[in-house]
Design an enzyme around this catalytic site. Structure first.
Site, mmCIF file in Angstrom:
data_model
loop_
_atom_site.group_PDB
_atom_site.id
_atom_site.type_symbol
_atom_site.label_atom_id
_atom_site.label_comp_id
_atom_site.label_asym_id
_atom_site.label_seq_id
_atom_site.Cartn_x
_atom_site.Cartn_y
_atom_site.Cartn_z
ATOM 1 N N LYS A 52 0.803 -1.217 0.000
ATOM 2 C CA LYS A 52 0.000 0.000 0.000
ATOM 3 C C LYS A 52 0.845 1.280 0.000
ATOM 4 O O LYS A 52 0.381 2.336 -0.444
ATOM 5 C CB LYS A 52 -0.931 0.015 1.209
ATOM 6 C CG LYS A 52 -2.099 -0.952 1.124
ATOM 7 C CD LYS A 52 -3.174 -0.447 0.185
ATOM 8 C CE LYS A 52 -4.451 -1.269 0.292
ATOM 9 N NZ LYS A 52 -5.517 -0.739 -0.587
ATOM 10 N N SER A 303 0.756 -9.739 -0.563
ATOM 11 C CA SER A 303 0.552 -8.294 -0.525
ATOM 12 C C SER A 303 0.885 -7.635 0.807
ATOM 13 O O SER A 303 1.134 -6.431 0.857
ATOM 14 C CB SER A 303 -0.888 -7.965 -0.901
ATOM 15 O OG SER A 303 -1.800 -8.605 -0.017
#
Length: 401
Positions: A52, A303
C-alpha cells in the site's frame, strides 16, 4: 484500451518511488505447488509491511502545494493507513486516518507511530470510508482513496513492472483483490507489456464483491463481509477498478478462511515469511488449485504481512487442521481399566502424538457403562489421519467423528 491510466503513468510512478520503496525480489517457493514453478513477490517485506505504501506515497507526492496545506485524510483496514501516514510524514503534511473499529490493534498502533491521527469508526471499511468523506467535506482535507484513484492504481502497478523485469517469461500472476486497486495496476502494467501473461485475482469467500460484480456485469454492494483476510474485506469494488478488472483480469476466484490459514502456515514453515490473511490468498489459490497453475511459471503476490499476533496463533491452529497436521477424534468406548492406555498405545504406534485428552463419563448420549474420549493429536497429513482412523477401528474402537 484503458482511459483510467496509461503505461507512462506507471513508469512515472516507478521513478518517483525508486528511492522510497523496497524492490522486493522474487522468492522461488517450490513446495507451494509441486506441479508448477511458484515464485512469491514478498510485498510483506515492504516498508510498512504492505504494498500500500506504493500507491499512497505516489498519490501524495503528486498533490499541489495548496492541497498539501490542508492535509490528507484516508480510510483503511490498516495497511493503506500506514502507507498514507508514512507518505504524509515524508512530505511534511498532516494526516487523519479513519479505520474500522475492528482493525487489528497492531495496525492501529503502527499507523499512529508513523505520525497520523487515528479515528476508529464502528463497522467495516465502507463505514470508515463514509466517515472519511464526511470529514473531508467538513474540514477541506485531500482524500487519498485506498484503491479507486488513478494515481494510487499507477503506484500499485509498479509491482507489475518489477515482476516482468525480473521474470520476463512468467506465465501467470495471482493477485489478492479487495477493492481492486492492486490487481488493476498490476494487471494493466503486465498486460500492456505482455498480453499473453495471465492475471488471476483472488478474494475471500466471505467478501466476494469483485467476483459477484464481474459475474453480474455491474458493481454490486454486499450487505456484509466476514473473513480472516481483513485487508480485502470490501463490500463494493471501485468504479475505476471494476472497469480495469473487466478489461485486463483473466479471472477472479475465491478461497476459504481455512485455505487462507493453511497458506499462512505454509509460508511460515517453508519460506520463513509471515503473511496476513489478505496477503496469503494468492498462495492459497495456488496451493489448492483454484487457478490453472500446473506446469506453469507463476508469481503469487504476497501483498502484506501485518497480522495481529493474537490472530496469528488462531490462524496457525486452523492451518494445522486444514493441512492435516492436527486432528481431533472422538471415540465411544467401554469405561474399563486400561482402555485409555490401550487407545494411546494404538495411536502412538501409528505415529500420532496426543497433545490433549478429554474423558467424558456423564454424557446422556452413551450407555451407562461407556464413556466418550476426545483426543487431539499431531499428525503428518490427511493420509496419516486415515491410517490412524483405520487402526483405531481395527483395534475395535468406535470412531464417532
Amino acid at each position: 484500451m484503458s482511459t483510467v491510466i496509461q503505461l507512462t503513468d506507471v513508469y512515472r510512478a516507478a521513478h518517483v518511488l525508486k528511492s522510497v520503496v523496497r524492490r522486493t525480489e522474487l522468492i522461488h517457493a517450490p513446495k507451494i505447488n509441486p506441479e508448477s514453478t511458484i515464485y512469491l513477490k514478498p510485498e510483506c517485506l515492504q516498508h510498512t509491511g504492505s504494498f500500500k505504501l506504493r500507491g499512497a506515497y505516489y498519490k501524495i507526492s503528486q498533490l499541489s502545494e495548496e492541497e498539501k496545506s490542508h492535509g490528507v485524510i484516508a480510510c483503511s483496514a490498516g495497511n493503506h493507513a500506514q502507507g498514507v501516514a508514512l507518505g504524509a510524514k515524508a512530505n511534511g503534511i498532516k494526516s487523519l486516518i479513519c479505520l474500522p473499529e475492528g482493525a487489528p490493534i497492531s495496525k492501529v498502533e503502527a499507523t499512529k507511530k508513523y505520525g497520523a491521527d487515528v479515528r476508529l469508526v464502528p463497522g467495516v471499511y465502507d463505514d470508515a470510508y463514509a466517515e472519511a468523506l464526511r470529514l473531508r467535506d467538513k474540514h477541506g482535507y485531500t482524500f487519498v482513496h485506498p484503491f479507486d484513484d488513478p494515481l494510487v492504481i499507477a503506484g500499485q502497478g509498479t509491482i507489475g513492472l518489477e515482476i516482468i523485469d525480473e521474470l520476463p517469461d512468467v506465465d501467470a500472476v495471482i493477485v489478492p483483490v479487495g477493492g481492486g486497486g492492486l490487481i488493476s495496476g498490476v494487471a494493466f502494467a503486465i498486460k500492456s507489456i505482455n498480453p499473453n501473461v495471465k492475471v488471476y485475482g483472488v478474494q475471500a469467500t466471505g467478501a466476494p464483491s469483485m467476483v459477484k460484480s464481474l459475474s453480474g456485469g455491474e458493481r454490486i454492494t454486499l450487505p456484509s463481509v466476514s473473513t480472516v483476510a481483513d485487508g480485502i474485506a470490501v463490500k463494493e469494488p471501485g468504479e475505476h477498478t471494476f472497469e480495469l478488472c473487466r478489461e485486463y483480469v483473466d479471472d477472479i476466484v475465491t478461497v476459504t478462511d481455512d485455505e487462507i490459514a493453511a497458506a499462512i502456515l505454509a509460508m511460515m514453515e517453508q519460506e520463513k515469511l509471515v503473511a496476513e490473511g489478505a496477503g496469503a490468498v494468492a498462495v492459497a489459490a495456488a496451493m489448492f488449485d483454484k487457478v490453472p497453475v500446473k506446469g506453469r511459471k507463476v508469481v503469487c503476490l504476497v501483498s502484506g504481512g501485518n497480522i495481529d499476533v493474537n490472530m496469528l496463533s488462531r490462524v496457525i491452529n486452523r492451518g494445522l487442521i486444514k493441512s492435516g497436521r492436527q486432528y481431533a477424534v472422538t471415540i465411544d468406548l467401554s469405561d474399563n481399566p486400561g482402555v485409555l492406555a490401550h487407545v494411546s498405545k494404538v495411536v502412538g504406534e501409528l505415529g500420532g502424538n496426543i497433545i490433549s485428552v478429554t474423558h467424558e463419563r456423564t454424557s446422556t448420549d452413551t450407555p451407562i457403562a461407556s464413556c466418550t474420549l476426545r483426543l487431539v493429536m499431531e499428525t503428518r497429513n490427511h493420509e496419516h489421519i486415515e491410517i490412524i482412523r483405520r487402526g483405531l477401528a481395527e483395534a475395535g474402537y468406535q470412531v464417532v467423528k
